[in-house]
Design a protein around this motif. Structure first.
Motif, PDB file in Angstrom:
ATOM      1  N   LEU A 298       7.088   6.897  -6.625  1.00  0.00           N
ATOM      2  CA  LEU A 298       7.078   8.351  -6.754  1.00  0.00           C
ATOM      3  C   LEU A 298       8.397   8.949  -6.291  1.00  0.00           C
ATOM      4  N   ALA A 299       8.982   8.362  -5.241  1.00  0.00           N
ATOM      5  CA  ALA A 299      10.227   8.897  -4.703  1.00  0.00           C
ATOM      6  C   ALA A 299      11.374   8.737  -5.687  1.00  0.00           C
TER       7      ALA A 299
ATOM      8  N   ASP B  93       0.817  -1.210   0.000  1.00  0.00           N
ATOM      9  CA  ASP B  93       0.000   0.000   0.000  1.00  0.00           C
ATOM     10  C   ASP B  93       0.855   1.267   0.000  1.00  0.00           C
ATOM     11  N   ARG B  94       2.133   1.137   0.392  1.00  0.00           N
ATOM     12  CA  ARG B  94       2.995   2.312   0.469  1.00  0.00           C
ATOM     13  C   ARG B  94       4.045   2.349  -0.644  1.00  0.00           C
TER      14      ARG B  94
ATOM     15  N   ASP C 189       3.822   3.023  -3.855  1.00  0.00           N
ATOM     16  CA  ASP C 189       3.761   4.209  -4.718  1.00  0.00           C
ATOM     17  C   ASP C 189       4.463   5.391  -4.060  1.00  0.00           C
ATOM     18  N   GLU C 190       4.124   5.658  -2.804  1.00  0.00           N
ATOM     19  CA  GLU C 190       4.676   6.829  -2.131  1.00  0.00           C
ATOM     20  C   GLU C 190       6.137   6.631  -1.746  1.00  0.00           C
ATOM     21  N   ASP C 191       6.476   5.442  -1.238  1.00  0.00           N
ATOM     22  CA  ASP C 191       7.814   5.221  -0.696  1.00  0.00           C
ATOM     23  C   ASP C 191       8.854   4.895  -1.764  1.00  0.00           C
TER      24      ASP C 191
ATOM     25  N   ASP D 216      11.201   8.574  -8.873  1.00  0.00           N
ATOM     26  CA  ASP D 216      10.942   9.258 -10.133  1.00  0.00           C
ATOM     27  C   ASP D 216      11.741  10.552 -10.236  1.00  0.00           C
TER      28      ASP D 216
END
Length: 378
Positions: A319-320, A311-312, A314-316, A322
Motif C-alpha cells: 500500500l505504501a 502480516d505487515r 500490505d501496510e508497510d 502504491d
C-alpha cells in the motif's frame, strides 16, 4: 496466433537433455497436426489438431515405472463453429482419466446457458453418462522419446484421424544468426536524465534517489518482497550503498523503468546476467533470460539475511509503494534494511544485470523492467 521466437535445434536438444521445457510443432503441408510440449519432470503434453486446424484434443503423458510414458489424462472438445472454437466455447468436453492399474473414467460435460457447463447425468437418453471401465495398462503406454524421435507420437495422430506417415522429419526453422540469450545493451542510458524515444512515443527519464541499502552478510538479494524464498543473490561488499531508480515519464503517466544499487563509482566494463547456480545460458533461446519473478507488482533490493513480517507487508510495502515509487523497510539492531520499488508496469519476470569493473568486481546491480531500451525500441 504468432508463435514465439523459435529455438534452434541445438538449444532445444540441450533443454531436452537438461529436463527443461520446450515445444515442437508437427505439421504437414503447413497445416498443424500436433503441438508437443516437454515439461519438467520428463512429462509431455500433446495438443492435437483436426483437418480444420482446430485444436480439439489434449493428452498428458507422465513417466511410467516401465521407463515408458503413460497417457493418464486427456480432454476432447467439440465446437459448433469457428467463432466458438476461437473463443474456446465448446459444446462438449470429454475428460478421460486413467489410473496406474488401468481403471478408466470418462466424464462428459455439455455447455449450459451462457457458456456454463453441466456434467452429463449418470444415465438417461439426453446425455452421455459418466463411464467407468477397465483396460490393460499397457494400452496407454508409449515409448519416452529421445530428442527428435517424434515418431512415437504418430499413434496419437492416427487416433485424431490423420494418416500415419512412415517417418517424421524435424525440419529446422531458420533462427537469426547471432540469436541467443538476452544481452545487456545500453543499460547505462536507462539512468541518463533527459528526453528519449520509446515504442509508445516520446518520454522523459528522471533519476530518483531511493536511499542507502545496508549490506551486512556480503550477499545482495533481488526478489519480490512477498516471496523471499525465491532469492537471486550475488556476493558484494558489506556497507551502505545508494539505490537509484530510473523513472520513465510519458503522456500516460510515470513508471519505474529500472532500479540500480551502486557499489563502486566506476563505469562497468561488461554486464553479466544474474544467475542461480542451476541456470545455464546455453539453454536459452533468442532474447530469453532468467530473471526475478514479480507477483505483487513490487521488487526489492535487500541483504540476503533480511526477513519480513508477512502480516505487515500490505501496510508497510504494497500500500505504501502504491502512492509513490519506492519505500524503505528500516533495519533493526540485528537486521539490515530493505528497499522496495514498483516493478515497471506490474507482475512478470525481469532481467537482473551485474555491472563489472575492469578487474571483475561488482560495480552495480540493475533490474531492468524493459519499458524502453537504448535504441528506443520496447
Amino acid at each position: 496466433m504468432a508463435p514465439p521466437e523459435p529455438l534452434s535445434r541445438a538449444v532445444a536438444e540441450r533443454r531436452h537433455a537438461a529436463g527443461k521445457d520446450f515445444a515442437v510443432l508437427l505439421s504437414a503441408r503447413e497445416r498443424p497436426l500436433a503441438q508437443l510440449e516437454f515439461w519438467p519432470r520428463r512429462m509431455w503434453r500433446v495438443y492435437l489438431f483436426d483437418d480444420r486446424s482446430w485444436r480439439t484434443r489434449m493428452v498428458d503423458l507422465k513417466p511410467h515405472g516401465t521407463g515408458m510414458l503413460s497417457a493418464h489424462w486427456s480432454i476432447r472438445w467439440e465446437f459448433s463453429d469457428e467463432q466458438a472454437h476461437a473463443a474456446g466455447k465448446w459444446d462438449v468436453q470429454e475428460t478421460t482419466t486413467v489410473s496406474d492399474d488401468g481403471q478408466v473414467e470418462v466424464k462428459t460435460e455439455f455447455a449450459g446457458p451462457r457458456g456454463t457447463s453441466t456434467q452429463a447425468p449418470a444415465a438417461g437418453p439426453s446425455g452421455v453418462p459418466v463411464r467407468r471401465l477397465s483396460a490393460p495398462a499397457e494400452s496407454f503406454l508409449c515409448p519416452a522419446p529421445e530428442f527428435g524421435d517424434w515418431q512415437v507420437f504418430v499413434p496419437l495422430l492416427a487416433q485424431q484421424g490423420h494418416e500415419p506417415a512412415t517417418t517424421v522429419v524435424l525440419s529446422e526453422v531458420p533462427v537469426a544468426e547471432g540469436s541467443g540469450p538476452l544481452r545487456a545493451t545500453g543499460i547505462e542510458r536507462l539512468f541518463r536524465p533527459g528526453a528519449c524515444d520509446t515504442s509508445g512515443g516520446p518520454a522523459v527519464v528522471e533519476q530518483v534517489d531511493a536511499g542507502l541499502l545496508r549490506i551486512t552478510s556480503g550477499q545482495l538479494a533481488v526478489s519480490d518482497p512477498g516471496w523471499l524464498g525465491d532469492l537471486r543473490t550475488v556476493a558484494v561488499p558489506s556497507g551502505e550503498f545508494p539505490v537509484t531508480l530510473s523513472i520513465l515519464r510519458t503522456s500516460r503517466g510515470a513508471d519505474v523503468a529500472a532500479a540500480k544499487v551502486t557499489f563502486l563509482d566506476l563505469p562497468p566494463r561488461e554486464w553479466d546476467m544474474l544467475l542461480r547456480p542451476d541456470e545455464d545460458l546455453g539453454l536459452l533461446g533468442g532474447g530469453q533470460f532468467y530473471g526475478v519473478g514479480v507477483d505483487t507488482g513490487t521488487a526489492a533490493f535487500l541483504d540476503a539475511t533480511r526477513t519480513v513480517d508477512e502480516d505487515r507487508l500490505d501496510e508497510d510495502v504494497f500500500l505504501a509503494v502504491d502512492g509513490r515509487f519506492t519505500v524503505e523497510l528500516p533495519g533493526t539492531e540485528t537486521e539490515p534494511n530493505l528497499i522496495a520499488f514498483r516493478a515497471g508496469q506490474g507482475d512478470g519476470s525481469y532481467p537482473v544485470w551485474i555491472g563489472r569493473t575492469d578487474d571483475g568486481q561488482v560495480g552495480c546491480v540493475v533490474v531492468d523492467f524493459q519499458l524502453h531500451s537504448a535504441d528506443g525500441e520496447k
